[in-house]
Design a protein around this motif. Structure first.
Motif, PDB file in Angstrom:
ATOM      1  N   LEU A 135       1.007  -1.147   0.082  1.00 58.94           N
ATOM      2  CA  LEU A 135       0.146   0.000   0.073  1.00 58.94           C
ATOM      3  C   LEU A 135       0.770   1.181   0.139  1.00 58.94           C
ATOM      4  O   LEU A 135       0.420   2.373  -0.556  1.00 58.94           O
ATOM      5  CB  LEU A 135      -1.017   0.012   1.233  1.00 58.94           C
ATOM      6  CG  LEU A 135      -2.028   1.078   1.463  1.00 58.94           C
ATOM      7  CD1 LEU A 135      -2.761   1.135   0.048  1.00 58.94           C
ATOM      8  CD2 LEU A 135      -2.615   0.835   2.857  1.00 58.94           C
ATOM      9  N   CYS A 136       2.099   1.179   0.564  1.00 56.27           N
ATOM     10  CA  CYS A 136       2.881   2.240   0.774  1.00 56.27           C
ATOM     11  C   CYS A 136       3.185   2.903  -0.562  1.00 56.27           C
ATOM     12  O   CYS A 136       3.305   4.212  -0.936  1.00 56.27           O
ATOM     13  CB  CYS A 136       4.069   1.983   1.225  1.00 56.27           C
ATOM     14  SG  CYS A 136       4.164   1.804   3.126  1.00 56.27           S
ATOM     15  N   GLY A 137       3.515   2.052  -1.555  1.00 51.64           N
ATOM     16  CA  GLY A 137       3.685   2.242  -2.851  1.00 51.64           C
ATOM     17  C   GLY A 137       2.540   2.907  -3.432  1.00 51.64           C
ATOM     18  O   GLY A 137       2.620   3.767  -4.391  1.00 51.64           O
ATOM     19  N   HIS A 138       1.467   2.398  -3.329  1.00 48.72           N
ATOM     20  CA  HIS A 138       0.056   3.036  -4.098  1.00 48.72           C
ATOM     21  C   HIS A 138      -0.089   4.376  -3.346  1.00 48.72           C
ATOM     22  O   HIS A 138      -0.444   5.346  -4.297  1.00 48.72           O
ATOM     23  CB  HIS A 138      -1.047   2.094  -3.657  1.00 48.72           C
ATOM     24  CG  HIS A 138      -0.994   0.834  -4.437  1.00 48.72           C
ATOM     25  ND1 HIS A 138      -1.809   0.750  -5.429  1.00 48.72           N
ATOM     26  CD2 HIS A 138      -0.557  -0.354  -3.998  1.00 48.72           C
ATOM     27  CE1 HIS A 138      -1.613  -0.651  -6.062  1.00 48.72           C
ATOM     28  NE2 HIS A 138      -0.884  -1.414  -5.067  1.00 48.72           N
ATOM     29  N   TRP A 139       0.246   4.732  -2.062  1.00 50.70           N
ATOM     30  CA  TRP A 139       0.063   5.866  -1.731  1.00 50.70           C
ATOM     31  C   TRP A 139       0.991   7.026  -2.233  1.00 50.70           C
ATOM     32  O   TRP A 139       0.510   8.161  -2.576  1.00 50.70           O
ATOM     33  CB  TRP A 139       0.257   5.825  -0.292  1.00 50.70           C
ATOM     34  CG  TRP A 139       0.009   6.907   0.611  1.00 50.70           C
ATOM     35  CD1 TRP A 139       0.833   7.749   1.581  1.00 50.70           C
ATOM     36  CD2 TRP A 139      -1.365   7.486   1.010  1.00 50.70           C
ATOM     37  NE1 TRP A 139       0.137   8.847   1.973  1.00 50.70           N
ATOM     38  CE2 TRP A 139      -1.335   8.780   1.654  1.00 50.70           C
ATOM     39  CE3 TRP A 139      -2.611   7.328   0.165  1.00 50.70           C
ATOM     40  CZ2 TRP A 139      -2.250   9.539   2.013  1.00 50.70           C
ATOM     41  CZ3 TRP A 139      -3.719   7.907   0.696  1.00 50.70           C
ATOM     42  CH2 TRP A 139      -3.639   9.244   1.617  1.00 50.70           C
ATOM     43  N   ARG A 140       2.064   6.500  -2.515  1.00 50.72           N
ATOM     44  CA  ARG A 140       3.123   7.417  -3.285  1.00 50.72           C
ATOM     45  C   ARG A 140       2.717   7.850  -4.754  1.00 50.72           C
ATOM     46  O   ARG A 140       2.774   9.009  -5.082  1.00 50.72           O
ATOM     47  CB  ARG A 140       4.524   6.694  -3.466  1.00 50.72           C
ATOM     48  CG  ARG A 140       5.312   6.650  -2.045  1.00 50.72           C
ATOM     49  CD  ARG A 140       5.930   8.240  -1.702  1.00 50.72           C
ATOM     50  NE  ARG A 140       6.930   7.882  -1.020  1.00 50.72           N
ATOM     51  CZ  ARG A 140       7.667   9.225  -0.204  1.00 50.72           C
ATOM     52  NH1 ARG A 140       7.115  10.210  -0.624  1.00 50.72           N
ATOM     53  NH2 ARG A 140       8.536   8.810   0.434  1.00 50.72           N
ATOM     54  N   ARG A 141       2.065   6.600  -5.216  1.00 54.54           N
ATOM     55  CA  ARG A 141       1.357   6.803  -6.755  1.00 54.54           C
ATOM     56  C   ARG A 141       0.313   7.878  -6.901  1.00 54.54           C
ATOM     57  O   ARG A 141       0.164   8.906  -7.504  1.00 54.54           O
ATOM     58  CB  ARG A 141       0.904   5.650  -7.426  1.00 54.54           C
ATOM     59  CG  ARG A 141       1.866   4.682  -7.728  1.00 54.54           C
ATOM     60  CD  ARG A 141       1.436   3.403  -8.202  1.00 54.54           C
ATOM     61  NE  ARG A 141       0.756   3.564  -9.471  1.00 54.54           N
ATOM     62  CZ  ARG A 141      -0.184   2.673  -9.649  1.00 54.54           C
ATOM     63  NH1 ARG A 141      -0.358   1.420  -9.017  1.00 54.54           N
ATOM     64  NH2 ARG A 141      -1.026   3.053 -10.930  1.00 54.54           N
ATOM     65  N   VAL A 142      -0.724   7.840  -5.631  1.00 50.82           N
ATOM     66  CA  VAL A 142      -1.495   8.690  -5.436  1.00 50.82           C
ATOM     67  C   VAL A 142      -1.104  10.263  -5.233  1.00 50.82           C
ATOM     68  O   VAL A 142      -1.112  11.230  -5.607  1.00 50.82           O
ATOM     69  CB  VAL A 142      -2.583   8.661  -4.162  1.00 50.82           C
ATOM     70  CG1 VAL A 142      -3.351   9.526  -3.848  1.00 50.82           C
ATOM     71  CG2 VAL A 142      -3.048   7.130  -4.269  1.00 50.82           C
ATOM     72  N   GLY A 143       0.206  10.475  -4.728  1.00 49.83           N
ATOM     73  CA  GLY A 143       0.827  11.606  -4.394  1.00 49.83           C
ATOM     74  C   GLY A 143       1.470  12.023  -5.642  1.00 49.83           C
ATOM     75  O   GLY A 143       1.393  13.624  -5.820  1.00 49.83           O
ATOM     76  N   GLY A 144       1.883  11.320  -6.686  1.00 50.60           N
ATOM     77  CA  GLY A 144       2.178  11.643  -8.006  1.00 50.60           C
ATOM     78  C   GLY A 144       1.261  12.287  -8.751  1.00 50.60           C
ATOM     79  O   GLY A 144       1.303  13.245  -9.515  1.00 50.60           O
ATOM     80  N   ILE A 145      -0.010  11.767  -8.781  1.00 52.95           N
ATOM     81  CA  ILE A 145      -1.114  12.234  -9.312  1.00 52.95           C
ATOM     82  C   ILE A 145      -1.842  13.636  -8.786  1.00 52.95           C
ATOM     83  O   ILE A 145      -1.843  14.552  -9.251  1.00 52.95           O
ATOM     84  CB  ILE A 145      -2.434  11.124  -9.190  1.00 52.95           C
ATOM     85  CG1 ILE A 145      -2.061  10.025 -10.014  1.00 52.95           C
ATOM     86  CG2 ILE A 145      -3.677  11.781  -9.546  1.00 52.95           C
ATOM     87  CD1 ILE A 145      -2.875   8.648  -9.983  1.00 52.95           C
ATOM     88  N   ALA A 146      -1.664  13.576  -7.424  1.00 54.10           N
ATOM     89  CA  ALA A 146      -1.945  14.748  -6.653  1.00 54.10           C
ATOM     90  C   ALA A 146      -1.086  15.853  -7.265  1.00 54.10           C
ATOM     91  O   ALA A 146      -1.554  17.027  -7.315  1.00 54.10           O
ATOM     92  CB  ALA A 146      -1.970  14.501  -5.100  1.00 54.10           C
ATOM     93  N   ALA A 147       0.161  15.608  -7.330  1.00 50.57           N
ATOM     94  CA  ALA A 147       1.155  16.610  -7.724  1.00 50.57           C
ATOM     95  C   ALA A 147       0.900  17.278  -9.073  1.00 50.57           C
ATOM     96  O   ALA A 147       1.292  18.550  -9.328  1.00 50.57           O
ATOM     97  CB  ALA A 147       2.621  16.006  -7.627  1.00 50.57           C
TER      98      ALA A 147
END
Length: 202
Positions: A135-147
């Motif tokens: 899930l940590c990797g998915h959370w980082r991916r959400v952050g990339g989209i948010a950016a």
């Protein structure tokens, strides 16, 4: 040490006032981060005035807390983040490559910001160590989209490794009866408010 003038207890310095007022915020379960820097500075100054004092400053904080809970303010916070939130959700919700827990955690942080809730919250679902690590990797991916979102109102998608809170003497949660064992932490900043999402591991 506080002083008293005509029955009014006041702080000798802004440093002392801050210690006392932060403790008051803890007692009423109101995060200092919800108060703007300018308003907080004004409240510290009130606490140091002989004519006003600590009691008046605490009343001002209670007013800030009430304002945070005001329906108009909630509507304003919702309107502020809606465009970015919807843009991010449009790219992660219902997408097979995204863990559903990442989507739910993002929604929870949004709801907490809109509602003016506490900065620390516990995720309702217990996860395995492997699921958390993934899930940590998915959370980082959400952050990339948010950016890439227009307003860039969601930042700081971070996490901590799982920690055994009980072994480190952090098993209790404030004055509650809740006991913590293994727990991970996800973080996100919404506008200017930093949220900590606790995830129990079992």
């Amino acid at each position: 040490m506080t002083k008293e003038y005509k029955g009014v207890v006041y702080a000798e310095s802004e440093k002392e006032a801050e210690v006392l007022l932060l403790a008051f915020c803890d007692r009423i379960d109101f995060a200092r981060e919800w108060i703007s820097a300018a308003t907080w500075q004004n409240t510290l100054e009130i606490a140091c005035k002989k004519e006003d004092g600590i009691n008046t400053a605490e009343k001002a904080i209670l007013g800030d807390q009430q304002e945070r809970q005001n329906a108009t303010q909630k509507a304003a916070r919702k309107a502020k983040i809606s465009e970015d939130r919807d843009e991010i959700l449009g790219q992660i919700e219902g997408v097979d490559s995204f863990d559903d827990h990442a989507v739910t955690l993002f929604k929870q942080a949004c709801a907490q910001y809109i509602g003016g809730g506490g900065l620390n919250m516990t995720y309702g679902t217990k996860l395995s160590q492997d699921r958390y690590d993934d899930l940590c990797g998915h959370w980082r991916r959400v952050g990339g989209i948010a950016a890439r979102a227009e307003g860039k109102l969601f930042r700081g998608f971070d996490y901590l490794p799982v920690e055994n809170k009980e072994l480190k003497g952090k098993g209790t949660t404030g004055d509650t009866l809740e006991r913590r064992t293994k727990q991970g932490n996800f973080f996100v900043t919404v506008v200017n408010i930093r949220f900590n999402l606790h995830i129990n591991i079992g």
